[in-house]
Design a protein around this motif. Structure first.
Motif, PDB file in Angstrom:
ATOM      1  N   ASP A  24     -92.638  -7.349  42.122  1.00 30.89           N
ATOM      2  CA  ASP A  24     -92.836  -5.894  42.030  1.00 30.89           C
ATOM      3  C   ASP A  24     -93.288  -5.322  43.366  1.00 30.89           C
ATOM      4  O   ASP A  24     -92.841  -4.255  43.790  1.00 30.89           O
ATOM      5  N   MET A  27     -90.442  -5.066  45.742  1.00 32.30           N
ATOM      6  CA  MET A  27     -89.556  -3.942  45.393  1.00 32.30           C
ATOM      7  C   MET A  27     -90.178  -2.603  45.763  1.00 32.30           C
ATOM      8  O   MET A  27     -89.476  -1.670  46.150  1.00 32.30           O
ATOM      9  N   THR A  28     -91.493  -2.505  45.633  1.00 28.55           N
ATOM     10  CA  THR A  28     -92.172  -1.252  45.981  1.00 28.55           C
ATOM     11  C   THR A  28     -92.157  -1.049  47.486  1.00 28.55           C
ATOM     12  O   THR A  28     -91.827   0.024  47.990  1.00 28.55           O
ATOM     13  N   THR A  30     -90.149  -2.165  49.702  1.00 27.54           N
ATOM     14  CA  THR A  30     -88.821  -1.910  50.271  1.00 27.54           C
ATOM     15  C   THR A  30     -88.199  -0.659  49.638  1.00 27.54           C
ATOM     16  O   THR A  30     -87.020  -0.393  49.836  1.00 27.54           O
ATOM     17  N   THR A  32     -87.224  -0.180  46.756  1.00 26.34           N
ATOM     18  CA  THR A  32     -86.200  -0.456  45.740  1.00 26.34           C
ATOM     19  C   THR A  32     -86.596   0.276  44.465  1.00 26.34           C
ATOM     20  O   THR A  32     -85.768   0.823  43.748  1.00 26.34           O
ATOM     21  N   ALA A  38     -92.757   2.496  39.331  1.00 28.29           N
ATOM     22  CA  ALA A  38     -92.891   1.046  39.210  1.00 28.29           C
ATOM     23  C   ALA A  38     -93.686   0.704  37.951  1.00 28.29           C
ATOM     24  O   ALA A  38     -94.866   0.948  37.861  1.00 28.29           O
ATOM     25  N   VAL A  61     -82.358  -8.892  42.174  1.00 30.57           N
ATOM     26  CA  VAL A  61     -82.462  -7.565  42.772  1.00 30.57           C
ATOM     27  C   VAL A  61     -82.265  -7.650  44.287  1.00 30.57           C
ATOM     28  O   VAL A  61     -82.726  -8.591  44.933  1.00 30.57           O
ATOM     29  N   ASN A  63     -83.082  -6.002  47.832  1.00 31.89           N
ATOM     30  CA  ASN A  63     -84.046  -5.107  48.483  1.00 31.89           C
ATOM     31  C   ASN A  63     -83.608  -4.905  49.929  1.00 31.89           C
ATOM     32  O   ASN A  63     -83.330  -5.883  50.627  1.00 31.89           O
ATOM     33  N   ASN A 245     -80.095  -2.853  42.215  1.00 30.94           N
ATOM     34  CA  ASN A 245     -80.977  -2.231  43.196  1.00 30.94           C
ATOM     35  C   ASN A 245     -82.026  -1.297  42.585  1.00 30.94           C
ATOM     36  O   ASN A 245     -82.174  -0.181  43.052  1.00 30.94           O
ATOM     37  N   PRO A 246     -82.851  -1.585  41.615  1.00 29.70           N
ATOM     38  CA  PRO A 246     -82.717  -2.746  40.741  1.00 29.70           C
ATOM     39  C   PRO A 246     -81.671  -2.519  39.658  1.00 29.70           C
ATOM     40  O   PRO A 246     -81.221  -3.457  39.041  1.00 29.70           O
TER      41      PRO A 246
END
Ligand code: GTP
Length: 595
Positions: A24, A27-28, A30, A32, A38, A61, A63, A245-246
């Motif tokens: 997570d 993803m945050t 970058t 994404t 989130a 995913v 990123n 993405n995601p």
């Protein structure tokens, strides 16, 4: 994207060491997903995972990250499942990567699953980045955990080990830079010019059909392209393609080294399997990718629908799409109707599938007692492979039986070694090796597969408070004294309750089982005996008491002779019937999982 700027990796860790939190955070960071949307643990989106708190099905995913060198990189994170029963899924994900983050909790140190996952990655010969997580915690002991990591592999050096707090994001940006520096760019297959894409996961969409998650090793993948699944020998045309993405984002093309999806348009779920290679129909590759070793089911059980057979069939095949270790065959039972004989990796796997049928498809099922495959040598020199106890031949026809015996490696803490040794002996394990790691002990046993597949795994987890891991090795067949226990309820045989076990356990287990039948078989107006029978002899019996509301004892003002007539009729009617006149609930079948 140029494959120089792509990195394909996974995170592997012991349960609760923070894999989902780190995913997570990546993803945050970058963008994404943005901070506000989130949701905690975005990757664990299956209902079963949330109940069990473990990751079952891998998700992927992409990123995008601008590194210090001002270049834009695609960091493809392939999520791996966190449960030891699913190590085949881990290897499956790793086949699509060039590296892994080996995440270790700074408050817990190297744990059994850290070792098991490390060994899987090492065996695949991919780059391993050791990372210590939760350095923000007051209980963190980074120096000690570093020492443990160094002892895992002589190739690690102190400066290799990174430190992060997945929760607060500390060190995560640096981790992304290190991924770019240390994990190799995607390996490409230069031997061909055509397309070679490894299918490493599959999902099903009601409108679009099967979606293949792919990693390209060579060539180019486009929408509306005429494609060929090499192992399945199935031709199809790609609908759309793209990346996660995601969520699914459409692209014009995917290139060698990239990770993404293909909407195949295929609706038949039995035609495509994880591990297959996709190429083009014209001037395609001649040899498929090596894929990875498929997991073979070791435990078989009957699964029967409570309602509709076809609905269950479609649900089971959809689950099997991304669970390549399931084997499914149609089956029929006189008592339970049409259903399936399904092969699993173990009882925990069976339980997960049962829960997925319930939570994802709202289906209630009856599952019968699980079994391994026995080799039965008959006196007439015939050899049978039996995984359904109903088909186990009569003892008078059998010369001898062989059972699968497996080499298992158990990794645990020194303070639980004695419990593990006692437990393994109880489950007929023979100790063949004992190894001391820095803070863990590794024991190797030869053990009947049936013991591991049914009960040993749960017993081991509870004895070691979930610490120990168990990895299974080679399976060989050895002679064993196996007997068939059949059950009669109210003098009628219930084939679905037939059970195979070692002769030395048969008596105790039969006693335990009939006692459980007493409390699980629905009571009727009349008393019913429940009997366990081995080789023609009743070896255990209980009487299942009648429900109180008996015509004869309910207090109705009837003459004694009328009461007697009623009673006789009730019991005679039932005794005569060859089959049970009522349905057995799942709780009756569950007694086999409990003993
Ligand atoms: P599985 O999916 O079951 O394998 O778990 P996981 O490895 O994905 O662990 P998860 O991310 O769910 O984290 C487990 C617990 O550790 C959660 O309560 C997290 O909030 C906590 N946690 C994760 N990272 C950190 C960290 O950097 N610091 C602290 N203090 N807690 C963390």
């Amino acid at each position: 994207m140029d494959s120089n700027n792509i990195r394909n990796f996974s995170i592997i860790a012991h349960i609760d060491h923070g894999k989902s939190t780190l995913a997570d955070q990546i993803m945050t960071l970058t963008h994404t997903v943005d901070q506000r949307s989130a949701k905690p643990q975005l990757l664990d989106n299956m209902a079963v995972e949330q109940q069990h708190g473990v990751t079952v099905k891998a998700q992927t995913v992409t990123n995008f990250f601008i590194a210090k060198d001002n270049q834009r990189y695609a960091l493809n994170l392939i999520d791996t499942p966190g449960h030891v029963d699913f190590s085949y899924e881990v290897s499956k994900s790793l086949a699509a990567t060039e590296g892994v983050i080996l995440l270790v909790d700074a408050t817990q140190g190297v744990q059994a699953q850290t070792v098991a996952n490390f060994n899987l990655a090492k065996a695949q010969n991919i780059k391993i980045l050791p990372v210590i997580n939760k350095i923000d915690s007051l209980n963190a002991d980074v120096a000690m955990v570093k020492q443990q990591i160094l002892e895992l592999d002589v190739d690690f050096s102190d400066s290799d080990i990174l430190e992060v707090s997945a929760k607060h994001g500390t060190g995560v940006e640096n981790l992304l830079e290190e991924i770019i520096q240390r994990i190799p760019m995607p390996k490409l297959d230069h031997s061909v010019s055509g397309l070679k894409a490894l299918v490493f996961d599959l999902s099903y969409d009601n409108y679009q059909g099967i979606i293949a998650h792919v990693r390209l090793f060579s060539g180019e993948l486009r929408a509306n392209q005429k494609l060929h699944l090499m192992h399945a020998d199935k031709k199809f045309e790609s609908k759309t393609i793209g990346i996660f993405n995601p969520n699914m984002v459409e692209k014009d093309a995917l290139h060698a080294g990239e990770v993404g999806f293909v909407v195949t348009g295929i609706k038949e779920t039995d035609q495509i399997r994880v591990g297959d290679t996709i190429t083009t129909q014209s001037s395609g590759a001649l040899e498929p990718l090596r894929g990875y070793e498929a997991a073979h089911p070791v435990v078989y059980a009957g699964i029967f629908p409570k309602d509709d057979f076809l609905t269950m069939k479609s649900a089971l095949f959809k689950i099997a799409l991304n669970d390549s270790s399931l084997s499914i065959e149609e089956d029929y039972s006189d008592a339970l109707g049409p259903g399936f004989r399904v092969g699993f990796l173990g009882n925990f796997h069976l339980q997960i599938i049962r829960e997925r049928l319930k939570s994802e498809y709202d289906l209630e099922v009856i599952t019968t007692s699980p079994n391994v495959t026995y080799k039965v040598h008959l006196k007439n020199a015939q050899l049978l492979a039996i995984n359904n106890p109903i088909n186990f031949p009569d003892f008078s026809d059998i010369d001898y039986v062989e059972e699968p015996v497996v080499t298992v490696q158990i990794t645990t803490l020194p303070e639980t070694v004695n419990q593990v040794i006692n437990l393994s002996e109880k489950y007929k394990g023979i100790l063949t090796d004992l190894n001391n790691l820095s803070n863990l002990v590794q024991l190797t046993y030869d053990m009947p597969l049936s013991e591991i597949a049914y009960h040993f795994f749960n017993a081991l987890k509870s004895e070691t408070h979930g610490y120990a891991t168990l990895s299974m090795g080679k399976i060989v067949y050895q002679p064993a004294d196996i007997v068939k226990i059949t059950f009669d309820i109210n003098y009628s045989r219930v084939p679905q309750l037939t059970y195979l076990t070692h002769r030395i356990d048969a008596n105790n287990e039969a006693q335990a089982l009939v006692h459980k039948l007493k409390y699980t078989v629905p009571r009727q107006l009349y008393p019913m005996p429940a009997q366990a029978i081995i080789e023609g002899h009743v070896i255990a019996r209980v009487d299942i008491p009648p429900i109180r509301k008996n015509a004869a004892v309910s207090g109705d003002k009837k003459s004694i002779s009328k009461q007697q007539v009623l009673l006789r009729r009730q019991s005679l009617n039932k005794r005569k019937s060859k089959q049970l006149t009522f349905e057995l609930p799942q709780s009756v079948f569950d007694i086999f999982l409990e003993i």
